[in-house]
Design a protein around this motif. Structure first.
Motif, PDB file in Angstrom:
ATOM      1  N   VAL A   1     -24.529 -24.249   8.451  1.00 41.20           N
ATOM      2  CA  VAL A   1     -24.116 -22.859   8.276  1.00 41.20           C
ATOM      3  C   VAL A   1     -22.627 -22.706   8.594  1.00 41.20           C
ATOM      4  O   VAL A   1     -21.897 -22.011   7.882  1.00 41.20           O
ATOM      5  N   ALA A   2     -22.167 -23.368   9.649  1.00 40.17           N
ATOM      6  CA  ALA A   2     -20.755 -23.260  10.022  1.00 40.17           C
ATOM      7  C   ALA A   2     -19.854 -23.801   8.921  1.00 40.17           C
ATOM      8  O   ALA A   2     -18.838 -23.188   8.562  1.00 40.17           O
TER       9      ALA A   2
ATOM     10  N   ALA B   1     -15.118 -25.639  10.887  1.00 40.50           N
ATOM     11  CA  ALA B   1     -16.472 -25.606  11.444  1.00 40.50           C
ATOM     12  C   ALA B   1     -16.528 -26.336  12.781  1.00 40.50           C
ATOM     13  O   ALA B   1     -17.179 -25.873  13.728  1.00 40.50           O
ATOM     14  N   ALA B   2     -15.839 -27.467  12.879  1.00 44.08           N
ATOM     15  CA  ALA B   2     -15.813 -28.210  14.140  1.00 44.08           C
ATOM     16  C   ALA B   2     -15.155 -27.394  15.234  1.00 44.08           C
ATOM     17  O   ALA B   2     -15.633 -27.358  16.382  1.00 44.08           O
ATOM     18  N   ALA B   3     -14.052 -26.708  14.900  1.00 38.45           N
ATOM     19  CA  ALA B   3     -13.380 -25.865  15.898  1.00 38.45           C
ATOM     20  C   ALA B   3     -14.289 -24.721  16.332  1.00 38.45           C
ATOM     21  O   ALA B   3     -14.353 -24.378  17.516  1.00 38.45           O
ATOM     22  N   ARG B   4     -15.003 -24.144  15.402  1.00 40.97           N
ATOM     23  CA  ARG B   4     -15.923 -23.045  15.721  1.00 40.97           C
ATOM     24  C   ARG B   4     -17.048 -23.504  16.628  1.00 40.97           C
ATOM     25  O   ARG B   4     -17.480 -22.760  17.520  1.00 40.97           O
TER      26      ARG B   4
ATOM     27  N   GLU C   1     -29.486 -22.491  -1.850  1.00 38.26           N
ATOM     28  CA  GLU C   1     -30.865 -22.108  -1.544  1.00 38.26           C
ATOM     29  C   GLU C   1     -31.160 -22.224  -0.051  1.00 38.26           C
ATOM     30  O   GLU C   1     -31.903 -21.416   0.521  1.00 38.26           O
ATOM     31  N   LEU C   2     -30.579 -23.219   0.588  1.00 31.60           N
ATOM     32  CA  LEU C   2     -30.857 -23.450   2.009  1.00 31.60           C
ATOM     33  C   LEU C   2     -30.158 -22.445   2.909  1.00 31.60           C
ATOM     34  O   LEU C   2     -30.706 -22.069   3.956  1.00 31.60           O
ATOM     35  N   LEU C   3     -28.963 -21.989   2.518  1.00 29.51           N
ATOM     36  CA  LEU C   3     -28.134 -21.195   3.426  1.00 29.51           C
ATOM     37  C   LEU C   3     -28.843 -19.961   3.987  1.00 29.51           C
ATOM     38  O   LEU C   3     -28.860 -19.770   5.213  1.00 29.51           O
ATOM     39  N   PRO C   4     -29.428 -19.063   3.171  1.00 28.08           N
ATOM     40  CA  PRO C   4     -30.076 -17.890   3.777  1.00 28.08           C
ATOM     41  C   PRO C   4     -31.256 -18.241   4.664  1.00 28.08           C
ATOM     42  O   PRO C   4     -31.504 -17.581   5.678  1.00 28.08           O
TER      43      PRO C   4
ATOM     44  N   GLN D   1     -21.376 -12.616   5.522  1.00 31.61           N
ATOM     45  CA  GLN D   1     -21.498 -14.077   5.535  1.00 31.61           C
ATOM     46  C   GLN D   1     -22.051 -14.621   6.841  1.00 31.61           C
ATOM     47  O   GLN D   1     -22.248 -15.827   6.970  1.00 31.61           O
ATOM     48  N   GLY D   2     -22.291 -13.740   7.810  1.00 33.38           N
ATOM     49  CA  GLY D   2     -22.856 -14.186   9.079  1.00 33.38           C
ATOM     50  C   GLY D   2     -21.837 -14.638  10.091  1.00 33.38           C
ATOM     51  O   GLY D   2     -22.203 -15.167  11.142  1.00 33.38           O
TER      52      GLY D   2
END
Length: 309
Positions: free
Chosen positions: A10-11, A21-24, A63-66, A142-143
């Motif tokens: 997700v990140a 994403a790694a920093a987050r 398809e996987l994201l939500p 986007q979350g």
């Protein structure tokens, strides 16, 4: 399939970058890459499209994201329920905000929230870094945010819900030696030939002003764009232009004149935005409750308990 794998996926999907994403996630990039690779092996299909410029989603990834987000939300709710039984809410609350909220005292709100729920980590994203209210709404959908203070007129994006909180008029601010300085008010038709200091397109107060001039059939020249409401009067003092600024945040000063504008709808709305496609966590619900009670008690200046009802 592990929660950590879904969290990494997700990140990366939301940041469009392994590095961001790694920093987050506060891990090294190689760990994110290895985790995503393991998830793709387990599902036996690529989830991400990797290029030299950005990272995108394959059909399987879209398809996987939500469903990955829903799974992470369910895990968060389970943790919240256990922590509530143990007597303390934990987690992270990600809040988007404009640089000014008019009469809403955000530091006071966050201070009370922190005192009531000290184990909840607060993270702020500003409109300046997100690209105005539309950017905050996109991050919410986007979350990447849980809740956001925005200024939007009309219908919000389908993935978000807006709850109107308050509004404040935009007044004209000019230097004391300006041709309009001694007036009690000014008609919008008298401002067509002026140079304005304003915010970039997409900011709520810029949208209000642009709409008002368009409705009046007038062209407007913006000579300088800024992203800090509090600094707007400083630029006016330097004769770089005049400005329409929220009445609630304009400082007094003998070197400025503040005039109401007639013949135009210049109310600047402020709303609290939440996502429609995700169940809000306990921390989000507690913050929404605090905002509700704050506004109900704002004439007395009191702040209520942050715990949800």
């Amino acid at each position: 399939m592990e929660l950590r794998q879904l969290e990494c996926f997700v990140a990366v999907a939301e940041e469009s970058s392994f590095t961001r994403a790694a920093a987050r996630l506060h891990v090294v990039q190689s760990a994110v890459s290895a985790t995503i690779a393991a998830l793709e092996r387990e599902l036996e299909t690529p989830l991400l499209l990797r290029t030299t410029r950005r990272v995108g989603l394959t059909d399987a990834g879209r398809e996987l994201l939500p469903k990955a987000r829903a799974t992470l939300d369910a895990a968060r709710d389970a943790r919240d329920a256990v922590h509530a039984v143990k007597g303390g809410l934990r987690g992270t609350l990600r809040i988007g905000t404009m640089s000014s909220l008019g009469l809403i005292d955000l530091p006071a709100l966050l201070g009370r929230f922190h005192r009531e729920l000290p184990a909840v980590t607060l993270r702020l994203a500003t409109a300046a870094s997100a690209g105005g209210s539309p950017g905050l709404l996109a991050a919410l959908a986007q979350g990447r945010l849980d809740v956001a203070f925005v200024s939007i007129r009309g219908h919000p994006p389908a993935a978000t819900h807006l709850r109107d909180l308050t509004s404040t008029p935009l007044d004209l601010v000019v230097p004391r030696d300006h041709r309009l300085a001694d007036r009690n008010e000014v008609a919008i038709s008298e401002l067509a030939d002026e140079s304005f200091i304003d915010f970039p397109p997409g900011y709520g107060n810029r949208a209000v002003t642009d709409r008002a001039f368009t409705a009046a059939g007038l062209q407007r020249r913006v000579s300088l764009e800024i992203t800090d409401i509090d600094a707007g009067t400083d630029f006016v003092r330097q004769h770089l232009g005049i400005a329409l600024l929220p009445r609630a945040v304009i400082p007094s000063g003998n070197d400025l004149s503040i005039l109401p504008v007639t013949g135009a709808d210049l109310d600047w709305p402020i709303s609290l935005a939440t996502p429609t496609g995700r169940t809000p966590g306990a921390a989000t619900r507690a913050f929404e409750h605090l905002v509700t009670q704050y506004l109900a008690n704002s004439p007395t200046g009191s702040l209520p308990c942050a715990s949800p009802p």
